[in-house]
Write an enzyme that holds these catalytic residues in place. Structure first.
Site, PDB file in Angstrom:
ATOM      1  N   GLU A  61      45.768  -6.732  58.307  1.00  0.00           N
ATOM      2  CA  GLU A  61      47.123  -6.489  57.774  1.00  0.00           C
ATOM      3  C   GLU A  61      47.203  -7.104  56.383  1.00  0.00           C
ATOM      4  O   GLU A  61      47.004  -8.316  56.236  1.00  0.00           O
ATOM      5  CB  GLU A  61      48.210  -7.074  58.678  1.00  0.00           C
ATOM      6  CG  GLU A  61      48.394  -6.280  59.961  1.00  0.00           C
ATOM      7  CD  GLU A  61      49.603  -6.722  60.788  1.00  0.00           C
ATOM      8  OE1 GLU A  61      50.606  -7.166  60.215  1.00  0.00           O
ATOM      9  OE2 GLU A  61      49.491  -6.617  62.030  1.00  0.00           O
TER      10      GLU A  61
ATOM     11  N   GLU B 221      48.379 -11.409  66.005  1.00  0.00           N
ATOM     12  CA  GLU B 221      49.171 -12.575  65.612  1.00  0.00           C
ATOM     13  C   GLU B 221      49.515 -13.416  66.849  1.00  0.00           C
ATOM     14  O   GLU B 221      50.683 -13.707  67.126  1.00  0.00           O
ATOM     15  CB  GLU B 221      50.426 -12.151  64.824  1.00  0.00           C
ATOM     16  CG  GLU B 221      50.042 -11.452  63.527  1.00  0.00           C
ATOM     17  CD  GLU B 221      51.163 -11.282  62.503  1.00  0.00           C
ATOM     18  OE1 GLU B 221      52.336 -11.531  62.833  1.00  0.00           O
ATOM     19  OE2 GLU B 221      50.842 -10.903  61.362  1.00  0.00           O
TER      20      GLU B 221
HETATM   21  O1  AHR Z   1      53.299  -5.044  59.655  1.00  0.00           O
HETATM   22  C1  AHR Z   1      54.478  -5.534  60.156  1.00  0.00           C
HETATM   23  C2  AHR Z   1      54.283  -6.740  61.053  1.00  0.00           C
HETATM   24  O2  AHR Z   1      53.772  -7.797  60.305  1.00  0.00           O
HETATM   25  C3  AHR Z   1      53.282  -6.575  62.167  1.00  0.00           C
HETATM   26  O3  AHR Z   1      53.828  -5.993  63.297  1.00  0.00           O
HETATM   27  C4  AHR Z   1      52.899  -7.987  62.463  1.00  0.00           C
HETATM   28  O4  AHR Z   1      51.572  -8.088  62.928  1.00  0.00           O
HETATM   29  C5  AHR Z   1      53.119  -8.705  61.157  1.00  0.00           C
HETATM   30  O5  AHR Z   1      53.934  -9.812  61.329  1.00  0.00           O
END
Ligand code: AHR
Length: 542
Positions: A346, A224
């Protein structure tokens, strides 16, 4: 932690422009001709008279392999995921192998986790790997600023992660620190892990007890980076990626699959810029998308919700297909041969934390609703297997849409776990295109297709069809027509419950478990079955 609605005005304009280009068609005059099939969303045709759904499984049209890595997972130094979830320490009364709890390992081994992403997440861009090697008692403690501000003793580091992956039989996927780390740190981490000769880093690894190099297949350059990983603009990050990726070396026959940090949800301008400026230097480009019913500032509770929340959740989960299609269309322009994998590293549901738990630990329960989100999302990833090469559910144990929950020495598995167990038959199988005719699930003037389906053929020739009935009130009679294969027998498993809020607890660990699906019939190449309301079903046809 990422605050999600962060598109700047400029990026919104660019995103709109990118969308307009998508609408204008992907074959722009300046772009290379497309070799692969363009990404398309699944088309829904209406159900047959009598409300019967028809699924045509084209067993003779299989072409793409469903990468087993679509069934991957993600575990961060966050809350009780790594610590307590996996790592209990060598002197714990909980049965462990050199500090890693074996009940969790055994549960996860059963569902064949193909790949595990670590150490973050936002944590990755503040993690300095050298803090996590050497004698544990001398490792420095740090503050986990993203997740609860707790002190992290670094007892779980590189050696422990590879040991966990060995116990799980899974491929490691490490995300490197480009937000606050140096090029040298990343260069040395790769050398430490994978160099087989004499070198300062390989010798340090040996001093710390590991002679042989490990095999490291997947390495991500930042997490991110548009948010918690450095708040970069895509143009800037594209250059950062190019620079850092240069020093990710291939030692001793190891071939590193380099993953660039991709877009937040529908930030198409990010994908456009990354593909344009760095596409030829990456193996994969990530995508993050969370299903957040109620929105970021008013998230749903995990176990107390109404049908309108159920609908909203599933509709938001289904949106990932639009994201996959639109990002893939941009990727197709720069990479028509589909060499660069889309890595959805994710995804999953995000609710309020359970009452009384640390808000920074993201501990949430998991109901039948989460099972449907998992089944629906995995069907979408399967159906786009030509571009989606990996997906990692957030976050395996005790965090967000977890597979496993622990409480001291106790452990339970969630409805989401059962979906991964039922769907593991798709791993590395050949995707079979399906045509679906089904009804609509309607609520308060809104609607969505009631069924989600994907199908595959495994190495033994068995065909598996995974179906989700999203409608919580109506059963779905389905006729499954098999084109291009002779079917002699069929069995089915179903995951459902009378109440959409059903979940497993430490007192009732088997409140929701898969069962045999009764009443399936086969004849003249047609399998007939009835999917109960709000159910996930996997049929095995031989
Ligand atoms: O999964 C939780 C968080 O969500 C992670 O650390 C981040 O990459 C995203 O914002």
């Amino acid at each position: 932690m990422a605050s999600r609605p962060r598109l700047t005005a400029l990026r919104i304009v660019l995103a709109l422009a990118a969308s307009a280009l998508l609408l204008a068609g992907s074959a722009m005059s300046s772009a290379p001709a497309q070799a692969g099939r363009p990404a398309k969303p699944a088309a829904r045709k209406p159900a047959l008279p009598g409300g019967v759904s028809r699924v045509v499984v084209n067993a003779d049209l299989g072409r793409d392999i469903i990468s087993k890595d679509i069934y991957g997972h993600f575990s961060e130094h966050l809350g009780r995921c790594v610590y307590e979830g996996y790592w209990v320490g060598t002197d714990s009364p909980i049965p462990n192998s050199a500090g890693i709890r074996m009940d969790v390992v055994e549960a996860l081994r059963k569902i064949k986790i193909p790949v595990l992403r670590w150490p973050g997440g936002c944590f990755a861009d503040e993690y300095h790997w050298m803090d996590g090697i050497g004698p544990r008692e001398t490792r420095p403690s740090i503050v986990n600023t993203h997740w609860g501000g707790v002190t992290e003793n670094n007892h779980f580091g590189t050696h422990e992660f590879f040991q966990l992956c060995e116990l799980l039989g899974t491929e490691p996927y490490i995300t490197g620190n480009v937000g606050s780390g140096t090029v040298r740190e990343i260069q040395e981490w790769i050398e430490y892990i994978s160099f087989d000769g004499r070198s300062p880093m390989a010798d340090l690894r040996r001093k710390n007890g590991r002679d042989k190099p490990w095999v490291l297949k997947y390495f991500g350059l930042g997490n991110e980076t548009w948010g918690c990983g450095g708040n970069m603009r895509p143009e800037f990050y594209a250059d950062v990626y190019r620079r850092y990726a240069t020093y990710v070396r291939n030692f001793a026959g190891n071939r590193v699959y380099k993953i660039a940090c991709g877009a937040n949800s529908s930030d198409y301008a990010w994908t456009e810029t990354l593909m344009k400026e760095a596409g030829s230097r990456m193996s994969g480009l990530s995508l993050h998308y969370y299903t957040v019913p109620g929105g970021w500032s008013n998230k749903n509770k995990a176990t107390e919700f109404a049908e309108k929340d159920w609908f909203e959740t599933l509709k938001k989960a289904a949106f990932i297909e639009e994201l996959v299609v639109k990002h893939a269309t941009i990727m197709d322009r720069y990479d028509p041969a589909k060499r660069v994998g889309m890595i959805v590293d994710e995804w999953g549901t995000w609710y309020q934390v359970e009452p009384g738990t640390n808000p920074g630990f993201l501990y949430q329960q998991n109901t039948l609703r989460d099972a449907l989100v998992a089944g629906l999302s995995l069907n979408i990833f399967n159906n786009h297997a030509d571009r989606v090469k990996m997906a990692n559910l957030a976050q395996t144990v005790n965090v967000l849409q977890a597979l496993v929950l622990t409480d001291g020495a106790k452990m339970i598995v969630t409805p989401t776990y059962h979906v991964f167990d039922m769907y593991k038959v798709h791993q590395d199988a050949t995707l079979l295109p399906v045509d679906v005719q089904c009804g609509l699930y309607k609520i308060e003037g809104d609607q969505m297709p009631a069924l989600s389906v994907s199908a595959s053929k495994d190495a033994s020739g068995a065909v598996h069809v995974s179906l989700c009935n999203l409608d919580p009130k109506n059963a779905a009679p389905v006729e499954c027509q098999l084109r291009g294969c002779a079917a002699a027998s069929v069995t089915g498993r179903v995951l459902t419950a009378p109440d959409m809020r059903t979940h497993n607890t430490f007192d009732k660990p088997n409140a929701i478990v898969p069962a045999e699906l009764a009443g399936i019939k086969i004849g003249s190449g047609v399998v007939s079955a009835t999917l109960p309301p709000m159910s996930v079903v996997v049929l095995e046809i031989k």
